[in-house]
Scaffold this active site. Sequence first.
Site, PDB file in Angstrom:
ATOM      1  N   LYS A   1      35.651  45.529   9.362  1.00 20.92           N
ATOM      2  CA  LYS A   1      36.281  46.622   8.613  1.00 20.92           C
ATOM      3  C   LYS A   1      36.729  46.168   7.218  1.00 20.92           C
ATOM      4  CE  LYS A   1      37.746  49.184  12.748  1.00 20.92           C
ATOM      5  NZ  LYS A   1      38.883  49.842  13.445  1.00 20.92           N
TER       6      LYS A   1
ATOM      7  N   TYR B   1      33.437  58.630  13.292  1.00 19.33           N
ATOM      8  CA  TYR B   1      34.674  58.704  14.071  1.00 19.33           C
ATOM      9  C   TYR B   1      34.992  60.133  14.515  1.00 19.33           C
ATOM     10  CZ  TYR B   1      36.016  53.815  13.247  1.00 19.33           C
ATOM     11  OH  TYR B   1      36.079  52.439  13.246  1.00 19.33           O
TER      12      TYR B   1
ATOM     13  N   PHE C   1      45.919  60.038  13.449  1.00 16.72           N
ATOM     14  CA  PHE C   1      45.502  58.945  12.580  1.00 16.72           C
ATOM     15  C   PHE C   1      44.106  59.140  11.981  1.00 16.72           C
ATOM     16  CE2 PHE C   1      44.404  57.748  16.973  1.00 16.72           C
ATOM     17  CZ  PHE C   1      43.058  57.428  16.851  1.00 16.72           C
TER      18      PHE C   1
ATOM     19  N   ARG D   1      34.014  43.551  22.948  1.00 16.54           N
ATOM     20  CA  ARG D   1      35.375  44.109  23.018  1.00 16.54           C
ATOM     21  C   ARG D   1      36.369  43.026  23.450  1.00 16.54           C
ATOM     22  NH1 ARG D   1      35.979  49.559  21.860  1.00 16.54           N
ATOM     23  NH2 ARG D   1      38.123  49.396  22.585  1.00 16.54           N
TER      24      ARG D   1
ATOM     25  N   THR E   1      43.175  47.135  20.605  1.00 19.12           N
ATOM     26  CA  THR E   1      43.214  47.922  19.368  1.00 19.12           C
ATOM     27  C   THR E   1      44.372  47.465  18.486  1.00 19.12           C
ATOM     28  OG1 THR E   1      42.329  49.785  20.639  1.00 19.12           O
ATOM     29  CG2 THR E   1      43.260  50.281  18.461  1.00 19.12           C
TER      30      THR E   1
ATOM     31  N   ARG F   1      40.981  40.422  16.449  1.00 21.09           N
ATOM     32  CA  ARG F   1      41.979  41.348  15.910  1.00 21.09           C
ATOM     33  C   ARG F   1      43.345  40.667  15.783  1.00 21.09           C
ATOM     34  NH1 ARG F   1      40.036  46.910  19.031  1.00 21.09           N
ATOM     35  NH2 ARG F   1      38.918  47.801  17.250  1.00 21.09           N
TER      36      ARG F   1
ATOM     37  N   GLU G   1      25.789  54.790  18.261  1.00 20.37           N
ATOM     38  CA  GLU G   1      26.307  54.103  17.069  1.00 20.37           C
ATOM     39  C   GLU G   1      25.248  53.205  16.421  1.00 20.37           C
ATOM     40  OE1 GLU G   1      31.033  54.068  18.400  1.00 20.37           O
ATOM     41  OE2 GLU G   1      29.994  52.164  18.104  1.00 20.37           O
TER      42      GLU G   1
HETATM   43  P1  IDP Z   1      39.161  50.939  19.409  1.00 22.75           P
HETATM   44  O1  IDP Z   1      38.699  50.663  17.987  1.00 22.75           O
HETATM   45  O2  IDP Z   1      39.897  49.760  20.000  1.00 22.75           O
HETATM   46  O3  IDP Z   1      38.042  51.445  20.297  1.00 22.75           O
HETATM   47  P2  IDP Z   1      40.125  53.693  19.242  1.00 22.75           P
HETATM   48  O4  IDP Z   1      41.207  54.265  20.084  1.00 22.75           O
HETATM   49  O5  IDP Z   1      38.716  54.109  19.513  1.00 22.75           O
HETATM   50  O6  IDP Z   1      40.268  52.086  19.316  1.00 22.75           O
HETATM   51  O7  IDP Z   1      40.492  54.029  17.723  1.00 22.75           O
HETATM   52  C1  IDP Z   1      39.544  53.834  16.697  1.00 22.75           C
HETATM   53  C2  IDP Z   1      40.245  53.197  15.518  1.00 22.75           C
HETATM   54  O8  IDP Z   1      41.209  54.108  15.001  1.00 22.75           O
HETATM   55  C3  IDP Z   1      41.029  51.920  15.814  1.00 22.75           C
HETATM   56  O9  IDP Z   1      40.241  50.758  15.856  1.00 22.75           O
HETATM   57  C4  IDP Z   1      42.014  51.904  14.674  1.00 22.75           C
HETATM   58  O10 IDP Z   1      41.415  51.418  13.463  1.00 22.75           O
HETATM   59  C5  IDP Z   1      42.332  53.384  14.501  1.00 22.75           C
HETATM   60  N1  IDP Z   1      43.523  53.772  15.262  1.00 22.75           N
HETATM   61  C6  IDP Z   1      43.620  53.946  16.611  1.00 22.75           C
HETATM   62  N2  IDP Z   1      44.854  54.299  16.983  1.00 22.75           N
HETATM   63  C7  IDP Z   1      45.579  54.335  15.832  1.00 22.75           C
HETATM   64  C8  IDP Z   1      46.967  54.637  15.544  1.00 22.75           C
HETATM   65  O11 IDP Z   1      47.777  54.941  16.439  1.00 22.75           O
HETATM   66  N3  IDP Z   1      47.335  54.573  14.243  1.00 22.75           N
HETATM   67  C9  IDP Z   1      46.479  54.257  13.226  1.00 22.75           C
HETATM   68  N4  IDP Z   1      45.176  53.980  13.456  1.00 22.75           N
HETATM   69  C10 IDP Z   1      44.738  54.012  14.738  1.00 22.75           C
HETATM   70 MG    MG Z   2      36.952  53.197  20.122  1.00 29.12          MG
END
Ligand code: IDP
Ligand code: MG
Length: 135
Positions: free
Chosen positions: A9, A49, A57, A85, A91, A102, A126
Amino acid sequence: MERTLAIIKPDAVRAKNAGKIIDRIEAEGFSIVGMKKINLATKQAEEFYAVHKGKPFYAELVEFMTSGPVVIMALEKSNAIQAWRDLMGSTDPVKSAPNCLRRLYGTSVGQNATHGSDAVQTAAVEIKFFFPELA
Ligand code: IDP
Ligand code: MG
Protein backbone atom coordinates in the site's frame (compact mmCIF):
# COMPACT_ATOMS: atom_id res chain seq x y z
CA MET A 1 -0.37 -24.41 -6.11
CA GLU A 2 -2.62 -21.45 -5.36
CA ARG A 3 -2.48 -17.77 -6.26
CA THR A 4 -3.38 -14.66 -4.28
CA LEU A 5 -3.31 -10.93 -4.88
CA ALA A 6 -0.96 -8.85 -2.74
CA ILE A 7 -0.66 -5.07 -2.66
CA ILE A 8 2.07 -3.03 -0.99
CA LYS A 9 0.00 0.00 0.00
CA PRO A 10 1.01 3.67 -0.44
CA ASP A 11 2.22 4.06 3.16
CA ALA A 12 4.78 1.26 2.80
CA VAL A 13 5.90 2.39 -0.67
CA ARG A 14 6.33 5.97 0.61
CA ALA A 15 8.37 4.74 3.58
CA LYS A 16 10.70 2.80 1.22
CA ASN A 17 9.63 -0.53 2.71
CA ALA A 18 8.63 -2.17 -0.59
CA GLY A 19 12.01 -3.83 -1.07
CA LYS A 20 11.99 -5.32 2.41
CA ILE A 21 8.47 -6.65 1.90
CA ILE A 22 9.36 -8.19 -1.48
CA ASP A 23 12.48 -9.73 0.07
CA ARG A 24 10.32 -11.32 2.77
CA ILE A 25 7.81 -12.59 0.19
CA GLU A 26 10.61 -14.45 -1.61
CA ALA A 27 12.21 -15.66 1.64
CA GLU A 28 8.85 -17.15 2.69
CA GLY A 29 8.73 -19.22 -0.51
CA PHE A 30 6.22 -17.36 -2.65
CA SER A 31 6.79 -17.01 -6.38
CA ILE A 32 5.96 -13.59 -7.81
CA VAL A 33 4.05 -14.41 -10.99
CA GLY A 34 3.01 -10.80 -11.75
CA MET A 35 4.20 -7.47 -10.41
CA LYS A 36 3.67 -3.80 -11.25
CA LYS A 37 3.98 -0.41 -9.58
CA ILE A 38 1.10 1.90 -10.43
CA ASN A 39 -0.98 4.80 -9.16
CA LEU A 40 -4.55 3.67 -8.60
CA ALA A 41 -7.22 5.88 -10.12
CA THR A 42 -10.09 6.77 -7.77
CA LYS A 43 -12.50 4.67 -9.86
CA GLN A 44 -10.17 1.66 -9.71
CA ALA A 45 -9.80 1.92 -5.92
CA GLU A 46 -13.58 2.34 -5.51
CA GLU A 47 -14.26 -0.73 -7.65
CA PHE A 48 -11.53 -2.84 -6.03
CA TYR A 49 -12.94 -2.11 -2.55
CA ALA A 50 -16.62 -2.10 -3.61
CA VAL A 51 -17.40 -4.74 -0.95
CA HIS A 52 -16.69 -2.06 1.68
CA LYS A 53 -18.92 0.60 0.12
CA GLY A 54 -21.17 2.10 2.77
CA LYS A 55 -18.79 1.38 5.64
CA PRO A 56 -17.57 4.39 7.65
CA PHE A 57 -13.96 3.96 6.49
CA TYR A 58 -14.69 3.54 2.76
CA ALA A 59 -13.96 7.12 1.67
CA GLU A 60 -10.81 7.25 3.80
CA LEU A 61 -9.69 3.90 2.32
CA VAL A 62 -10.15 5.08 -1.28
CA GLU A 63 -8.38 8.36 -0.49
CA PHE A 64 -5.47 6.49 1.11
CA MET A 65 -5.11 3.89 -1.65
CA THR A 66 -4.90 6.66 -4.28
CA SER A 67 -2.48 8.82 -2.25
CA GLY A 68 0.65 7.43 -3.92
CA PRO A 69 2.01 4.48 -5.89
CA VAL A 70 1.26 0.90 -4.91
CA VAL A 71 3.09 -2.31 -5.82
CA ILE A 72 0.66 -4.99 -6.93
CA MET A 73 1.66 -8.64 -7.11
CA ALA A 74 0.16 -12.00 -7.95
CA LEU A 75 1.81 -14.51 -5.62
CA GLU A 76 1.95 -18.28 -5.98
CA LYS A 77 2.55 -20.91 -3.31
CA SER A 78 0.68 -23.87 -1.86
CA ASN A 79 -2.13 -22.37 0.26
CA ALA A 80 -0.99 -18.93 -0.92
CA ILE A 81 -4.14 -17.11 0.24
CA GLN A 82 -3.88 -18.16 3.89
CA ALA A 83 -0.06 -18.10 3.86
CA TRP A 84 -0.03 -14.49 2.67
CA ARG A 85 -2.68 -13.44 5.19
CA ASP A 86 -0.63 -15.12 7.93
CA LEU A 87 2.50 -13.27 6.80
CA MET A 88 0.61 -9.93 6.77
CA GLY A 89 -0.98 -10.42 10.20
CA SER A 90 -4.18 -8.81 11.49
CA THR A 91 -5.87 -5.85 9.83
CA ASP A 92 -4.89 -3.79 12.87
CA PRO A 93 -1.06 -3.76 13.07
CA VAL A 94 -0.99 -3.73 16.87
CA LYS A 95 -2.99 -6.98 16.94
CA SER A 96 -0.52 -8.70 14.58
CA ALA A 97 2.20 -11.08 15.76
CA PRO A 98 5.64 -9.45 16.15
CA ASN A 99 7.24 -10.53 12.87
CA CYS A 100 4.20 -9.96 10.63
CA LEU A 101 4.42 -7.38 7.85
CA ARG A 102 1.60 -5.21 9.16
CA ARG A 103 3.16 -5.17 12.63
CA LEU A 104 6.55 -4.26 11.15
CA TYR A 105 5.43 -1.71 8.59
CA GLY A 106 1.81 -0.69 9.28
CA THR A 107 0.97 2.33 11.41
CA SER A 108 -2.82 2.13 11.90
CA VAL A 109 -5.81 -0.08 11.09
CA GLY A 110 -6.25 1.91 7.86
CA GLN A 111 -2.62 2.44 6.92
CA ASN A 112 -1.56 -1.16 7.35
CA ALA A 113 1.10 -1.57 4.63
CA THR A 114 -0.34 -4.52 2.71
CA HIS A 115 -3.46 -6.05 1.16
CA GLY A 116 -4.25 -9.72 0.62
CA SER A 117 -7.17 -11.60 -0.90
CA ASP A 118 -9.37 -13.36 1.66
CA ALA A 119 -10.73 -16.41 -0.23
CA VAL A 120 -10.34 -18.46 -3.41
CA GLN A 121 -13.14 -16.61 -5.19
CA THR A 122 -11.93 -13.10 -4.25
CA ALA A 123 -8.35 -14.01 -5.18
CA ALA A 124 -9.50 -15.00 -8.67
CA VAL A 125 -11.51 -11.78 -9.09
CA GLU A 126 -8.72 -9.58 -7.70
CA ILE A 127 -5.97 -11.17 -9.83
CA LYS A 128 -8.14 -10.77 -12.94
CA PHE A 129 -8.79 -7.12 -11.97
CA PHE A 130 -5.09 -6.21 -12.14
CA PHE A 131 -3.58 -9.02 -14.23
CA PRO A 132 -6.15 -10.06 -16.83
CA GLU A 133 -3.32 -11.73 -18.76
CA LEU A 134 -2.86 -14.23 -15.90
CA ALA A 135 -6.49 -15.34 -15.80
P1 IDP B 1 -8.19 -6.84 5.45
O1 IDP B 1 -7.37 -5.89 4.58
O2 IDP B 1 -7.39 -7.34 6.63
O3 IDP B 1 -8.84 -7.95 4.65
P2 IDP B 1 -10.80 -5.53 5.53
O4 IDP B 1 -11.76 -5.62 6.66
O5 IDP B 1 -11.11 -6.26 4.27
O6 IDP B 1 -9.35 -5.96 6.11
O7 IDP B 1 -10.61 -3.97 5.21
C1 IDP B 1 -9.95 -3.56 4.03
C2 IDP B 1 -9.03 -2.41 4.39
O8 IDP B 1 -9.81 -1.30 4.82
C3 IDP B 1 -8.05 -2.67 5.53
O9 IDP B 1 -6.89 -3.37 5.14
C4 IDP B 1 -7.75 -1.27 5.99
O10 IDP B 1 -6.79 -0.62 5.13
C5 IDP B 1 -9.10 -0.58 5.82
N1 IDP B 1 -9.87 -0.61 7.07
C6 IDP B 1 -10.52 -1.68 7.61
N2 IDP B 1 -11.14 -1.36 8.76
C7 IDP B 1 -10.85 -0.05 8.96
C8 IDP B 1 -11.20 0.89 10.02
O11 IDP B 1 -11.89 0.55 10.99
N3 IDP B 1 -10.72 2.15 9.88
C9 IDP B 1 -9.96 2.56 8.82
N4 IDP B 1 -9.63 1.72 7.82
C10 IDP B 1 -10.06 0.44 7.89
MG1 MG C 1 -10.26 -7.80 3.16
